[in-house]
Design an enzyme around this catalytic site. Structure first.
Site, PDB file in Angstrom:
ATOM      1  N   ASP A   2       0.836  -1.200   0.000  1.00 21.99           N
ATOM      2  CA  ASP A   2       0.000   0.000   0.000  1.00 21.99           C
ATOM      3  C   ASP A   2       0.875   1.256   0.000  1.00 21.99           C
ATOM      4  O   ASP A   2       0.570   2.239  -0.675  1.00 21.99           O
ATOM      5  CB  ASP A   2      -0.915   0.001   1.220  1.00 21.99           C
ATOM      6  CG  ASP A   2      -1.757   1.257   1.311  1.00 21.99           C
ATOM      7  OD1 ASP A   2      -2.625   1.458   0.441  1.00 21.99           O
ATOM      8  OD2 ASP A   2      -1.536   2.058   2.237  1.00 21.99           O
ATOM      9  N   HIS A   3       1.972   1.226   0.726  1.00 19.81           N
ATOM     10  CA  HIS A   3       2.876   2.372   0.780  1.00 19.81           C
ATOM     11  C   HIS A   3       3.674   2.537  -0.512  1.00 19.81           C
ATOM     12  O   HIS A   3       4.321   3.564  -0.710  1.00 19.81           O
ATOM     13  CB  HIS A   3       3.821   2.244   1.967  1.00 19.81           C
ATOM     14  CG  HIS A   3       3.136   2.430   3.283  1.00 19.81           C
ATOM     15  ND1 HIS A   3       3.820   2.502   4.484  1.00 19.81           N
ATOM     16  CD2 HIS A   3       1.828   2.566   3.600  1.00 19.81           C
ATOM     17  CE1 HIS A   3       2.951   2.667   5.471  1.00 19.81           C
ATOM     18  NE2 HIS A   3       1.740   2.698   4.954  1.00 19.81           N
ATOM     19  N   ASP A   4       3.634   1.528  -1.369  1.00 23.42           N
ATOM     20  CA  ASP A   4       4.234   1.639  -2.704  1.00 23.42           C
ATOM     21  C   ASP A   4       3.257   2.246  -3.701  1.00 23.42           C
ATOM     22  O   ASP A   4       3.670   2.755  -4.742  1.00 23.42           O
ATOM     23  CB  ASP A   4       4.654   0.241  -3.183  1.00 23.42           C
ATOM     24  CG  ASP A   4       5.562   0.274  -4.398  1.00 23.42           C
ATOM     25  OD1 ASP A   4       6.066   1.359  -4.755  1.00 23.42           O
ATOM     26  OD2 ASP A   4       5.781  -0.789  -4.999  1.00 23.42           O
ATOM     27  N   THR A  55       4.067   7.444  -6.984  1.00 24.90           N
ATOM     28  CA  THR A  55       3.704   6.727  -8.204  1.00 24.90           C
ATOM     29  C   THR A  55       2.706   5.619  -7.892  1.00 24.90           C
ATOM     30  O   THR A  55       2.746   5.004  -6.824  1.00 24.90           O
ATOM     31  CB  THR A  55       4.940   6.089  -8.868  1.00 24.90           C
ATOM     32  OG1 THR A  55       5.408   5.010  -8.057  1.00 24.90           O
ATOM     33  CG2 THR A  55       6.048   7.109  -9.053  1.00 24.90           C
ATOM     34  N   ASP A 108       6.725  -0.296  -7.981  1.00 23.81           N
ATOM     35  CA  ASP A 108       8.086  -0.007  -8.425  1.00 23.81           C
ATOM     36  C   ASP A 108       9.036   0.191  -7.244  1.00 23.81           C
ATOM     37  O   ASP A 108      10.135   0.701  -7.412  1.00 23.81           O
ATOM     38  CB  ASP A 108       8.112   1.239  -9.312  1.00 23.81           C
ATOM     39  CG  ASP A 108       7.478   2.462  -8.630  1.00 23.81           C
ATOM     40  OD1 ASP A 108       7.045   2.333  -7.469  1.00 23.81           O
ATOM     41  OD2 ASP A 108       7.403   3.529  -9.261  1.00 23.81           O
ATOM     42  N   SER A 139       8.711   2.280  -4.826  1.00 16.88           N
ATOM     43  CA  SER A 139       8.918   3.712  -4.593  1.00 16.88           C
ATOM     44  C   SER A 139       9.056   4.024  -3.103  1.00 16.88           C
ATOM     45  O   SER A 139       9.616   5.051  -2.736  1.00 16.88           O
ATOM     46  CB  SER A 139       7.767   4.526  -5.195  1.00 16.88           C
ATOM     47  OG  SER A 139       6.523   4.169  -4.613  1.00 16.88           O
ATOM     48  N   ARG A 175       5.998   7.376   5.886  1.00 17.54           N
ATOM     49  CA  ARG A 175       5.302   6.433   6.773  1.00 17.54           C
ATOM     50  C   ARG A 175       6.207   5.318   7.274  1.00 17.54           C
ATOM     51  O   ARG A 175       5.748   4.370   7.920  1.00 17.54           O
ATOM     52  CB  ARG A 175       4.096   5.842   6.028  1.00 17.54           C
ATOM     53  CG  ARG A 175       3.090   6.892   5.599  1.00 17.54           C
ATOM     54  CD  ARG A 175       2.246   6.432   4.429  1.00 17.54           C
ATOM     55  NE  ARG A 175       3.049   6.257   3.224  1.00 17.54           N
ATOM     56  CZ  ARG A 175       2.554   5.882   2.045  1.00 17.54           C
ATOM     57  NH1 ARG A 175       1.270   5.654   1.922  1.00 17.54           N
ATOM     58  NH2 ARG A 175       3.334   5.746   0.993  1.00 17.54           N
ATOM     59  N   HIS A 193      -6.933  -3.894   7.742  1.00 14.91           N
ATOM     60  CA  HIS A 193      -6.946  -3.329   9.095  1.00 14.91           C
ATOM     61  C   HIS A 193      -7.701  -4.230  10.071  1.00 14.91           C
ATOM     62  O   HIS A 193      -7.457  -4.171  11.275  1.00 14.91           O
ATOM     63  CB  HIS A 193      -7.597  -1.942   9.081  1.00 14.91           C
ATOM     64  CG  HIS A 193      -6.762  -0.911   8.386  1.00 14.91           C
ATOM     65  ND1 HIS A 193      -7.231   0.345   8.077  1.00 14.91           N
ATOM     66  CD2 HIS A 193      -5.484  -0.944   7.932  1.00 14.91           C
ATOM     67  CE1 HIS A 193      -6.287   1.034   7.470  1.00 14.91           C
ATOM     68  NE2 HIS A 193      -5.218   0.272   7.372  1.00 14.91           N
TER      69      HIS A 193
END
Length: 713
Positions: free
Chosen positions: A144-146, A218, A222, A224, A283, A381
């Site tokens: 999710d953070h990507d 993005t 990838d 990121s 994060r 969650h």
């Protein structure tokens, strides 16, 4: 300066006030306004290069992945919409902003009330998932953070416990009178998501000027979160002095010789406290599991560049960095699509909703959708355990690093450095099961009652925040999304009970929302029973598969696409394993063959040298010394080179100057290189910069550098 909602069309809207139409502003005025708001980067069409390197490596921003639509999937662009938003007014007020406003003849319930009535689960009243490990849950947040980062707007839409009204006519979500927090706080702190500068539109329809939210990173898978989504952040995360293209390391602490993430140069303010934060994705410091994965892949990048350097000693730091980055990105795609998603969707749903990759489709928009970011991918969650297990050597309990209540692991990066490094955290993730989501066991009280409590200030409620975020983004109700996916639409409580398989839960929703049409999409979707072999119901399976299919098919750099990697490289990548990465970058000696599957006992772990934990064979990345037509590739002394589709790119080592062309190309007709290779000449720093050394020392030029020596008297 705090800027509000900009809509760049015939005129500009700022907190509800109208600027003069654009033709009353000079071109210079418009440029100043666009720069000040950050809108210029959103509106300008990037120029896309077509050289070999742009075919070989992604941009950091995601721009020009699609050459016809260079902003698709790029950072700092609006989320896409699969359904038109439903705001409370034309300015984009959130659903439920006015407590008297009705939807389908019913008002929306306070989000905190929904959290208390439907989601709140006592920490000790949970069931464990006997099939899946907690590392699977962690991987979901990692990916999710990507994919998405929604910047928040520090505007007058901030909802605080001190002022629970934006204006007398604009009340904000209140704490219900029945809530245990009544008397302590009167509303939940909340920031609205920052708006995009441009209006949104569904694909194939005319533009609409409703409020849209931004994705700051993005959309592509990838990595990121490891490398950044801008050139400036990517540069800050690199070790600028490394000739191997390494990522920067912490120079103040190490894990008994193994690297930690570098610290930010200043302490991070968090509620009433200041903490030491790690540099990188904003994060990264959220909780111990995130820090562990960030650290793991920082180490893996640096391991890869060292191995690639041994194979290709002529590669420069930029080439080594980009090749390792490309491999890490592919690893994330493989682990997500082949290992993570089948367990979330179930094998049957995966095969039906995620057909085999058939090639890159430039007409597929890979941008993250609003409903995916604000609702669908928040499903995990309700699978989070209330306790963070930390285990010692041999996966044993250890008094040196005991298990922690979840809220004590949030924004506690200091625990990694002071309490055993990342190994205890990873062992806990590997051996601990995920939490099962059941109708009466939704979200643990660690997240609904104690979120960030350990950092001081009033605790937050993740369930209420999720619901409010969906309303802030104007997401239509549950039934609309069921209809989009071709699923049956519940019109009555009986219909809903059949879909949820729980008359009691359906009745709760009726008493809260009045009608199934009004149910917030996130809570409705997570309430559906899971499909066979999966962990999500039909609606989430539809929304997740649609997004991940677009991320795959709309990515020009998808790892399976012909030309992105060679056939030999794809074969090697197919064997990647998260367990192998853990073995290669920690002191953990035993791992499960499948780290996403729950391992019942430490005795079931395999030694890192086991055949089922294969190494990534990098031999396919050895660059040939000859071109198929022009023969031997000329190399540089004191410099670097890289062969890319019959073009050789040259660069000198630091302290040397390139004399001659920076690239030469093979002429297919003459089968000769079109120019002689350049040479690298030593720079005489002493002559160029006479003040390099102090006055009492002489400057002595050395190959590639210089030295200061005491003067001879």
């Amino acid at each position: 300066m705090v800027w509000g909602h900009w809509n760049v069309w015939g005129s500009l809207v700022w907190f509800g006030f109208m600027f003069p139409p654009a033709d009353l502003l000079s071109e210079k005025d418009m440029e100043v306004l666009l720069q000040a708001t950050g809108c210029s980067s959103e509106l300008l069409r990037p120029l896309c290069r077509t050289d070999c390197l742009s075919e070989r490596y992604r941009s950091f921003t995601g721009e020009c992945n699609n050459r016809q639509h260079p902003k698709w999937g790029a950072a700092n662009t609006a989320y896409s919409r699969w359904l038109h938003p439903e705001y409370e007014d034309f300015r984009g007020a959130p659903r439920g902003w006015d407590p008297e406003h009705t939807y389908n003849n019913f008002t929306l319930p306070p989000v905190r009330l929904v959290s208390q009535e439907v989601l709140l689960t006592q920490n000790d009243d949970i069931s464990l998932d006997t099939s899946l490990s907690h590392l699977l849950v962690e991987w979901g947040q990692w990916i999710d953070h990507d994919l998405a980062l929604t910047p928040q707007s520090p505007s007058t839409a901030k909802l605080t416990s001190l002022s629970c009204r934006v204006s007398p006519s604009r009340p904000v979500p209140q704490i219900p009178l029945s809530d245990p927090r009544t008397g302590i706080q009167s509303c939940m702190p909340f920031f609205r998501s920052a708006p995009s500068c441009v209006g949104g539109a569904l694909a194939g329809t005319p533009p609409h000027h409703h409020r849209e939210q931004l994705n700051a990173i993005t959309s592509f898978v990838d990595a990121s979160m490891v490398y950044g989504s801008s050139s400036s952040l990517a540069a800050a995360l690199r070790d600028s002095s490394s000739r191997l293209g390494r990522l920067a390391l912490n120079d103040q602490a190490s894990d008994q010789g193994l690297a930690y993430m570098p610290y930010l140069p200043r302490l991070c303010p968090l509620s009433v406290a200041y903490i030491m934060c790690c540099l990188g994705d904003s994060r990264a410091n959220e909780h111990l599991g995130m820090i562990a994965l960030h650290t793991l892949f920082l180490r893996e990048h640096n391991r890869l560049v060292e191995q690639l350097h041994l194979l290709n000693p002529h590669w420069g730091p930029d080439t080594l960095y980009q090749e390792a980055r490309k491999i890490i990105g592919a690893i994330h795609q493989i682990l997500t699509w082949e290992h993570y998603l089948p367990r979330v969707l179930g094998e049957t749903a995966t095969s039906q909703l995620m057909p085999t990759f058939r090639g890159y489709d430039p007409e597929t928009d890979p941008s993250i959708s609003n409903v995916f970011s604000a609702a669908a991918f928040r499903f995990a969650h309700v699978t989070v355990q209330p306790v963070v297990a930390r285990l010692g050597s041999g996966y044993s309990l250890s008094p040196e690093h005991p298990s922690l209540p979840l809220h004590h692991s949030l924004f506690a990066s200091w625990r990694v450095v002071q309490e055993g490094g990342i190994d205890p955290i990873l062992r806990g993730l590997l051996l601990s099961p995920a939490k099962l989501q059941l109708p009466g066991q939704m979200m643990v009280e660690e997240l609904t009652e104690r979120l960030f409590q350990a950092q001081g200030g009033l605790p937050l409620d993740l369930a209420a925040l999720n619901l409010q975020r969906g309303r802030d983004h104007g997401l239509p109700g549950y039934s609309s999304w069921r209809a989009l996916c071709g699923l049956s639409v519940p019109n009555t409580t009986s219909d809903l009970a059949d879909i949820l398989g729980s008359p009691g839960l359906a009745e709760k929703f009726r008493s809260l929302y009045g009608t199934p049409q009004n149910i917030d999409v996130w809570v409705g979707a997570i309430s559906e029973p899971p499909l066979a072999g999966g962990r999500v119901g039909p609606l989430l399976a539809c929304l997740l598969a649609r997004q991940f299919r677009a991320l795959r098919d709309g990515d020009r750099f998808w790892w399976e696409r012909e030309g992105v990697f060679t056939g030999a490289q794809r074969a090697a990548l197919h064997a990647v394993s998260l367990s192998r990465i853990i073995c290669d970058n920690t002191r953990i000696a035993h791992v499960p063959s499948d780290p996403f599957r729950h391992t019942v006992s430490p005795d079931d772990m395999l030694a890192c040298n086991h055949a089922l934990i294969p190494h990534l064979n990098l031999s396919a990345w050895k660059e040939p010394d000859t071109d198929p037509k022009c023969g031997l590739v000329p190399r540089l002394e004191s410099g670097f080179s890289m062969l890319c589709d019959s073009t050789i790119y040259y660069q000198c080592a630091p302290g040397y100057q390139l004399i001659g062309p920076s690239l030469v190309t093979c002429d297919p007709n003459s089968q000769l290189w079109n120019a002689a290779p350049p040479t690298c000449h030593d720079v005489d720093e002493c002559a160029d910069q006479p003040t390099l050394c102090p006055e009492n020392k002489d400057c002595l030029n050395t190959p590639g550098s210089y030295m200061c020596k005491g003067k001879v008297l």
